[in-house]
Structures are given as structure tokens and as C-alpha cells.
Design a protein around this motif. Structure first.
Motif, PDB file in Angstrom:
ATOM      1  N   ALA A 181       2.752  -1.065   1.849  1.00  0.00           N
ATOM      2  CA  ALA A 181       4.181  -1.356   1.688  1.00  0.00           C
ATOM      3  C   ALA A 181       4.995  -0.080   1.518  1.00  0.00           C
ATOM      4  N   TRP A 182       4.367   0.944   0.953  1.00  0.00           N
ATOM      5  CA  TRP A 182       5.064   2.217   0.704  1.00  0.00           C
ATOM      6  C   TRP A 182       4.866   3.228   1.830  1.00  0.00           C
ATOM      7  N   SER A 183       4.215   2.851   2.886  1.00  0.00           N
ATOM      8  CA  SER A 183       3.824   3.814   3.924  1.00  0.00           C
ATOM      9  C   SER A 183       5.008   4.464   4.629  1.00  0.00           C
ATOM     10  N   GLN A 184       6.168   3.813   4.606  1.00  0.00           N
ATOM     11  CA  GLN A 184       7.341   4.365   5.298  1.00  0.00           C
ATOM     12  C   GLN A 184       8.194   5.255   4.406  1.00  0.00           C
ATOM     13  N   LEU A 185       7.810   5.397   3.147  1.00  0.00           N
ATOM     14  CA  LEU A 185       8.579   6.242   2.236  1.00  0.00           C
ATOM     15  C   LEU A 185       8.416   7.710   2.598  1.00  0.00           C
ATOM     16  N   ALA A 186       9.408   8.508   2.230  1.00  0.00           N
ATOM     17  CA  ALA A 186       9.277   9.961   2.372  1.00  0.00           C
ATOM     18  C   ALA A 186       8.108  10.424   1.511  1.00  0.00           C
ATOM     19  N   SER A 187       7.412  11.472   1.948  1.00  0.00           N
ATOM     20  CA  SER A 187       6.213  11.926   1.251  1.00  0.00           C
ATOM     21  C   SER A 187       6.488  12.277  -0.202  1.00  0.00           C
ATOM     22  N   SER A 188       7.667  12.859  -0.477  1.00  0.00           N
ATOM     23  CA  SER A 188       7.991  13.227  -1.853  1.00  0.00           C
ATOM     24  C   SER A 188       8.189  11.982  -2.725  1.00  0.00           C
ATOM     25  N   SER A 189       8.840  10.948  -2.167  1.00  0.00           N
ATOM     26  CA  SER A 189       9.041   9.703  -2.912  1.00  0.00           C
ATOM     27  C   SER A 189       7.716   8.991  -3.147  1.00  0.00           C
ATOM     28  N   LEU A 190       6.868   8.987  -2.130  1.00  0.00           N
ATOM     29  CA  LEU A 190       5.554   8.355  -2.259  1.00  0.00           C
ATOM     30  C   LEU A 190       4.727   9.060  -3.323  1.00  0.00           C
ATOM     31  N   ALA A 191       4.752  10.377  -3.321  1.00  0.00           N
ATOM     32  CA  ALA A 191       3.986  11.141  -4.312  1.00  0.00           C
ATOM     33  C   ALA A 191       4.474  10.840  -5.722  1.00  0.00           C
ATOM     34  N   ARG A 192       5.792  10.720  -5.888  1.00  0.00           N
ATOM     35  CA  ARG A 192       6.337  10.426  -7.219  1.00  0.00           C
ATOM     36  C   ARG A 192       5.885   9.053  -7.704  1.00  0.00           C
ATOM     37  N   ARG A 193       5.921   8.060  -6.816  1.00  0.00           N
ATOM     38  CA  ARG A 193       5.533   6.708  -7.206  1.00  0.00           C
ATOM     39  C   ARG A 193       4.044   6.624  -7.535  1.00  0.00           C
ATOM     40  N   ILE A 194       3.236   7.302  -6.743  1.00  0.00           N
ATOM     41  CA  ILE A 194       1.800   7.293  -6.999  1.00  0.00           C
ATOM     42  C   ILE A 194       1.485   7.989  -8.320  1.00  0.00           C
ATOM     43  N   SER A 195       2.197   9.069  -8.608  1.00  0.00           N
ATOM     44  CA  SER A 195       2.008   9.752  -9.887  1.00  0.00           C
ATOM     45  C   SER A 195       2.337   8.828 -11.054  1.00  0.00           C
ATOM     46  N   ALA A 196       3.423   8.059 -10.927  1.00  0.00           N
ATOM     47  CA  ALA A 196       3.796   7.117 -11.984  1.00  0.00           C
ATOM     48  C   ALA A 196       2.707   6.072 -12.183  1.00  0.00           C
ATOM     49  N   MET A 197       2.142   5.576 -11.084  1.00  0.00           N
ATOM     50  CA  MET A 197       1.092   4.562 -11.171  1.00  0.00           C
ATOM     51  C   MET A 197      -0.149   5.128 -11.848  1.00  0.00           C
ATOM     52  N   ARG A 198      -0.534   6.318 -11.494  1.00  0.00           N
ATOM     53  CA  ARG A 198      -1.745   6.911 -12.072  1.00  0.00           C
ATOM     54  C   ARG A 198      -1.576   7.180 -13.565  1.00  0.00           C
ATOM     55  N   GLN A 199      -0.404   7.638 -13.945  1.00  0.00           N
ATOM     56  CA  GLN A 199      -0.172   7.857 -15.372  1.00  0.00           C
ATOM     57  C   GLN A 199      -0.145   6.537 -16.134  1.00  0.00           C
ATOM     58  N   PHE A 200       0.410   5.514 -15.514  1.00  0.00           N
ATOM     59  CA  PHE A 200       0.472   4.207 -16.152  1.00  0.00           C
ATOM     60  C   PHE A 200      -0.929   3.655 -16.391  1.00  0.00           C
TER      61      PHE A 200
END
Length: 305
Positions: free
Chosen positions: A67-86
Motif C-alpha cells: 500500500a505504501w509502495s508509491q510513497l516517496a522514498s523519504s516518506s516511506l523510510a520515515r513511516r517504516i522507522s515509526a513502525m519499527r520503533q513502535f
């Protein structure tokens, strides 16, 4: 009738793990309000795609990655970082035994360096500000003080415009600055910046607790951006290349080029992690080659090309 409890998951009636995570980030890691808002947004967006995150599995993570595959790489990286910290928080708290976020993609993101002004360009900007301030008019003197503090002390835009008058000691060449996450640091003020600030303080309107007051409280970041771009135009520089962050970067990169230690820069810039300073600053290749040729113990007679 009372509204829903924001700390309780409306679907299960149990404590909301995301709310608990945000409380931890604020209390234990000193995350700033903007950082907390970004985490909350990213995690809630993930829930809209796959449902409650606390019970999500690796297949859910794969759906989320798609679902996130179309996001800009910087936005995707930020979201993935939030998930991993969570999920790291959930494991630390005993709410989960595994981390499904490992199934998310791992984008390789290079953080771009900020735009850089040369020493000559900064001097051109300062020269224009000085000539305008020579007439003694308050707006021009204020502009000179703002510019000197941005370039001379490396302050962030928010730190500068919200600087309280009590942060300026009478007899010490330092400012007491509260930066991101509420962390305080002492910032040295050079002779030029001291002189410009002293001139402004004699003209500054009385009755405000801020160094740079306005009718609404203090000068806004938006207005600071506007003033800098207007000055750049008058100085013959492209206005799109000039801003508070550009001058902060010029402060750091020019100090580093002059031989400043990276740890010292980390302290001056108020970075919690030195890796941020390493990304934020840059050293040109010629200086690195010269450093190896001059300082390496085995470099005598063996020059690096």
C-alpha cells in the motif's frame, strides 16, 4: 456526556498501544511535539490499512508495504522507522514477543545535503545588511542582528525568533538556547554578532520578553524567511538559495572547513546524535586529501592523489 478516552482503543476497550508509545517517546526520549505528531500520523495511517497494529502479523506488514509502495522514498523510510520503533516498544513492554515490522521493505535513502552558500556569498549578504544598517533604522539593524546570529551562532529559525531576552547574558559572549526536545545548550556569540545584537538591543521596543518582539509575541519563522529572501534579492543573490537553514548549514560547513572538530559542531548545533552532524555538514574532497597528506603518520613522501 463525556467523549471517548484518547488513551483507550475504541475497538477493544483496552489501553491504546499507540498512545502509550507516544507517552514513552515524550517522557523518556524527549521527543518534540512535531516529532510526536509525525509518529501519531504515520501509525494511524498504518492502522487505516491493516487494522490494529498491536495484533498485526508479517502478512499484514507485506500488505502495508504494498500500500505504501508509491510513497516517496523519504516518506516511506520515515513511516517504516515509526513502525519499527513502535514494535520495539511493544516488545520492551511485554505486549508482543515478535517484531512483524521486519517484513516491511527497507528503502535505501540518502539524506540530501542542504544548499550551501560560499564564504564570499555570505560576505555579500552581510555586506548589504551592514550598509543598510549604517543608517541606524530599527528594521535594518534588526535584520543585521538576525543575520549575524544565524551565521555566527548556527541557530535554528525557531530558536532565533523565540529567543527570550533573559537568554542574553550581560557580560558573557553566550546565549542560553532551548532547542529540539526541550534540550538546553550554551551557544557562543562571536564579536560581530555581539556588536550587531548590542545595536539592536538599544533600539528594541521595550515591554516584551523576546529579543525580537512583534505585536503577536515574537517575530515568526515565516516572516524571518521573507526578510532573508528580500535581503538576498537586494544583495544580488538568488532568493531561493537563502534561508535560515542554509545559513545554519553555512555556519557548520565553514567552521568544519576551517578545522573545527565534529564533536564541537555537534554541541554547537544541538544535535543529539553525531550521525546527524556528519550528514548535515560536508567537507570537500581537496581538504580531505590535504589532511591525509599533512597529518597521517606514514604520509611523508607518499602523497595521495
Amino acid at each position: 456526556m463525556p467523549g471517548p478516552d484518547p488513551d483507550v482503543d475504541s475497538g477493544t476497550g483496552k489501553p491504546d498501544p499507540i498512545a502509550a508509545f507516544l507517552v514513552m517517546m515524550a517522557a523518556e526520549r524527549g521527543a518534540a511535539a512535531n516529532t510526536l505528531a509525525a509518529y501519531a500520523h504515520d501509525l494511524r495511517q498504518a492502522e487505516m490499512v491493516i487494522g490494529p497494529l498491536a495484533s498485526a502479523d508479517r502478512q499484514d506488514m507485506k500488505r502495508l508495504g504494498a500500500a505504501w509502495s508509491q510513497l516517496a522514498s523519504s516518506s516511506l523510510a520515515r513511516r517504516i522507522s515509526a513502525m519499527r520503533q513502535f514494535y520495539g516498544f511493544l516488545m520492551d513492554e511485554g505486549m508482543r514477543a515478535d517484531d512483524p515490522s521486519r517484513a516491511l521493505p527497507r528503502p535505501a535513502v540518502r539524506r540530501p545535503l542542504p544548499s550551501v552558500l560560499s564564504v564570499a556569498e555570505v560576505d555579500q549578504l552581510l555586506g548589504r545588511a551592514e550598509s543598510e544598517a549604517a543608517g541606524g533604522k530599527a528594521p535594518a539593524v534588526r535584520m543585521l542582528a538576525l543575520l549575524e546570529l544565524l551565521y555566527g551562532s548556527g541557530l535554528r529559525a525557531t530558536e532565533l525568533v523565540s529567543l527570550p531576552i533573559i537568554a542574553v547574558p550581560r557580560d558573557a559572549p553566550f546565549l542560553s538556547v532551548t532547542g529540539k526536545g526541550g534540550h538546553s545548550r550554551m551557544v557562543p556569540v562571536g564579536t560581530r554578532a555581539q556588536a550587531a545584537l548590542g545595536r539592536w538591543l538599544t533600539l528594541r521596543p521595550a515591554g516584551s520578553r523576546f529579543v525580537f518582539p512583534s505585536r503577536a509575541g515574537h517575530l515568526t519563522r515565516v516572516r524571518l524567511y521573507q526578510l532573508l529572501k528580500e535581503l538576498a534579492t537586494r544583495a544580488g543573490l538568488p532568493p531561493e538559495r537563502v534561508g535560515p537553514h542554509v545559513l545554519r548549514h553555512a555556519f557548520a560547513s565553514h567552521l568544519l572547513a576551517g578545522g573545527a572538530d565534529l564533536r564541537v559542531l555537534q554541541m554547537l548545533l544541538g544535535h543529539a546524535d553525531i550521525s546527524t552532524t556528519q550528514i548535515y555538514t560536508h567537507v570537500d574532497a581537496d581538504r580531505l586529501v590535504k589532511l591525509v597528506n599533512e597529518r597521517h603518520p606514514l604520509a611523508a613522501g607518499v602523497a595521495v592523489d
